[in-house]
Design a protein around this motif. Structure first.
Motif, PDB file in Angstrom:
ATOM      1  N   LEU A 127      69.934   5.643  44.881  1.00  0.00           N
ATOM      2  CA  LEU A 127      68.360   6.454  45.456  1.00  0.00           C
ATOM      3  C   LEU A 127      68.142   5.290  46.732  1.00  0.00           C
ATOM      4  N   ALA A 128      69.031   4.470  47.156  1.00  0.00           N
ATOM      5  CA  ALA A 128      68.674   3.754  48.651  1.00  0.00           C
ATOM      6  C   ALA A 128      69.672   4.620  49.302  1.00  0.00           C
ATOM      7  N   SER A 129      71.030   4.911  48.446  1.00  0.00           N
ATOM      8  CA  SER A 129      71.644   5.747  49.253  1.00  0.00           C
ATOM      9  C   SER A 129      71.795   6.982  49.609  1.00  0.00           C
ATOM     10  N   LEU A 146      75.219  -1.184  50.863  1.00  0.00           N
ATOM     11  CA  LEU A 146      75.479   0.064  51.376  1.00  0.00           C
ATOM     12  C   LEU A 146      76.752   0.568  52.920  1.00  0.00           C
ATOM     13  N   ARG A 147      77.493   0.859  53.140  1.00  0.00           N
ATOM     14  CA  ARG A 147      78.069   0.368  53.826  1.00  0.00           C
ATOM     15  C   ARG A 147      78.043   0.962  55.166  1.00  0.00           C
ATOM     16  N   PHE A 148      76.407   1.760  55.664  1.00  0.00           N
ATOM     17  CA  PHE A 148      75.938   2.123  56.843  1.00  0.00           C
ATOM     18  C   PHE A 148      74.421   1.929  56.658  1.00  0.00           C
ATOM     19  N   PRO A 205      64.442   5.702  38.518  1.00  0.00           N
ATOM     20  CA  PRO A 205      65.053   4.991  38.138  1.00  0.00           C
ATOM     21  C   PRO A 205      65.997   5.001  37.517  1.00  0.00           C
ATOM     22  N   LEU A 206      65.360   5.944  35.924  1.00  0.00           N
ATOM     23  CA  LEU A 206      66.156   6.311  35.089  1.00  0.00           C
ATOM     24  C   LEU A 206      67.191   7.455  34.609  1.00  0.00           C
ATOM     25  N   ARG A 214      65.172  -1.538  48.233  1.00  0.00           N
ATOM     26  CA  ARG A 214      64.483  -2.597  49.756  1.00  0.00           C
ATOM     27  C   ARG A 214      65.429  -3.177  50.213  1.00  0.00           C
ATOM     28  N   GLY A 215      66.453  -3.659  49.015  1.00  0.00           N
ATOM     29  CA  GLY A 215      66.967  -5.024  49.477  1.00  0.00           C
ATOM     30  C   GLY A 215      67.838  -4.395  50.249  1.00  0.00           C
ATOM     31  N   LEU A 216      68.769  -3.519  49.759  1.00  0.00           N
ATOM     32  CA  LEU A 216      69.726  -2.549  50.677  1.00  0.00           C
ATOM     33  C   LEU A 216      69.636  -1.544  51.722  1.00  0.00           C
ATOM     34  N   GLN A 217      68.062  -1.226  51.573  1.00  0.00           N
ATOM     35  CA  GLN A 217      67.161  -0.345  52.805  1.00  0.00           C
ATOM     36  C   GLN A 217      67.969  -1.922  54.100  1.00  0.00           C
TER      37      GLN A 217
END
Length: 324
Positions: A73-75, A142-144, A65-66, A122-125
């Motif tokens: 990464l979520a996207s 996320l917008r999908f 993540p750095l 996890r939150g974005l998922q």
């Protein structure tokens, strides 16, 4: 026990996709790539690999993540799952030795930033992330549609192993001795509730234990070990907890010499002892490799991620040794 192959991105990603298809045809359960800034980009490579394959899991071993913000990464994880039909596993790690020496990145808390990264992904998922961390902050969605996907953490020390047991679906680690496998299981599976992400990751005894190792097949074990010495130098001489030296079955003085040499940019292969090679890699004829894999399975390892140096010919030799 799953048998997964790695594809190196030191080649055009179109060739990596072809090699992933070869691995699938040979019977491997998965194909994983390392995410390094000095090789080709892992995300488009994995997309091509997803398009070229139908069955194997695809994963990163590992991404930091750095280098890629957790929101990105979520996207990218959701996108790769969309392309692959849900076959992607996000392997996540704080960063390797090159971060400090080549990028001047010295995170204050690898443990903290890893926890924050997983929380954001996890939150974005799940719909939205509201994280105000010491390293990462994300306020948004996320917008999908994403949906959860498995997250494996790279870990060696007791605290990172325990974190994997608490928040992840699996842990990717190094070290082949039975003592080390027991050590990993004791720390990781102390949190059996975890965060399993779907039917393929259902767990009875906690997160999956995954060993990542290099393999050199040769009827001459010494020749095989010599080929592996440069490839396990960072694993043997890296910054891991001193208590692991004995768990790995290594000599503290040998480890100290190698660590000192690496700090001085001295990468002589002869500093890597036979003990070190055998602690982190498999070297020898096919029957030896097959026997060791059976030992890992009996010890409770859930998956092995196997790396060979070459291309299709070496992958075929590996499959002959490990696919049963």
């Amino acid at each position: 026990m799953k048998r997964t192959a790695t594809v190196r991105l030191d080649r055009p990603i179109t060739a990596a996709a072809t090699l992933a298809k070869t691995a699938e045809d040979l019977g491997f359960d998965g194909v994983w790539v390392a995410d390094h800034y000095f090789h080709r980009d892992a995300t488009p490579a994995l997309a091509l690999m997803a398009a070229a394959t139908e069955r194997v899991t695809l994963g990163t071993a590992v991404v930091s993540p750095l280098l890629r913000h957790p929101a990105l990464l979520a996207s990218s994880t959701a996108t790769l799952n969309e392309v692959s039909g849900g076959r992607f596993v996000l392997g996540l790690g704080a960063g390797g030795y090159e971060f400090a020496s080549e990028l001047a990145i010295r995170p204050r808390s690898p443990l903290g930033l890893t926890r924050e990264a997983v929380e954001i992904v996890r939150g974005l998922q799940d719909g939205r992330a509201e994280v105000e961390g010491e390293t990462f902050t994300t306020r948004g969605a996320l917008r999908f549609a994403a949906g959860r996907s498995p997250i494996y953490l790279a870990g060696r020390g007791p605290k990172m192993l325990a974190l994997a047991g608490e928040i992840a679906d699996g842990v990717i680690t190094h070290g082949l001795s039975r003592d080390h496998i027991r050590y990993v299981k004791d720390h990781v599976r102390s949190h059996p509730e975890g965060q399993a992400s779907g039917p393929a990751q259902e767990r009875v005894e906690g997160p999956a234990v995954v060993l990542m190792l290099d393999v050199q097949i040769d009827t001459n074990p010494e020749k095989a070990r010599d080929a592996l010495r440069p490839r396990c130098m960072a694993m043997a001489g890296g910054a891991y907890a001193d208590e692991l030296i004995e768990v790995y079955g290594l000599d503290p003085d040998d480890v100290g010499l190698l660590r000192q040499a690496l700090r001085q940019q001295d990468r002589r292969p002869e500093l890597v002892t036979d003990q070190m090679v055998d602690a982190f890699c498999l070297a020898g004829p096919p029957e030896h490799v097959a026997e060791r894999l059976e030992e890992f399975a009996e010890a409770g390892v859930d998956e092995v991620i196997l790396s060979v140096a070459g291309g299709e010919e070496d992958l075929i030799d590996l499959a002959k040794a490990v696919i049963r």
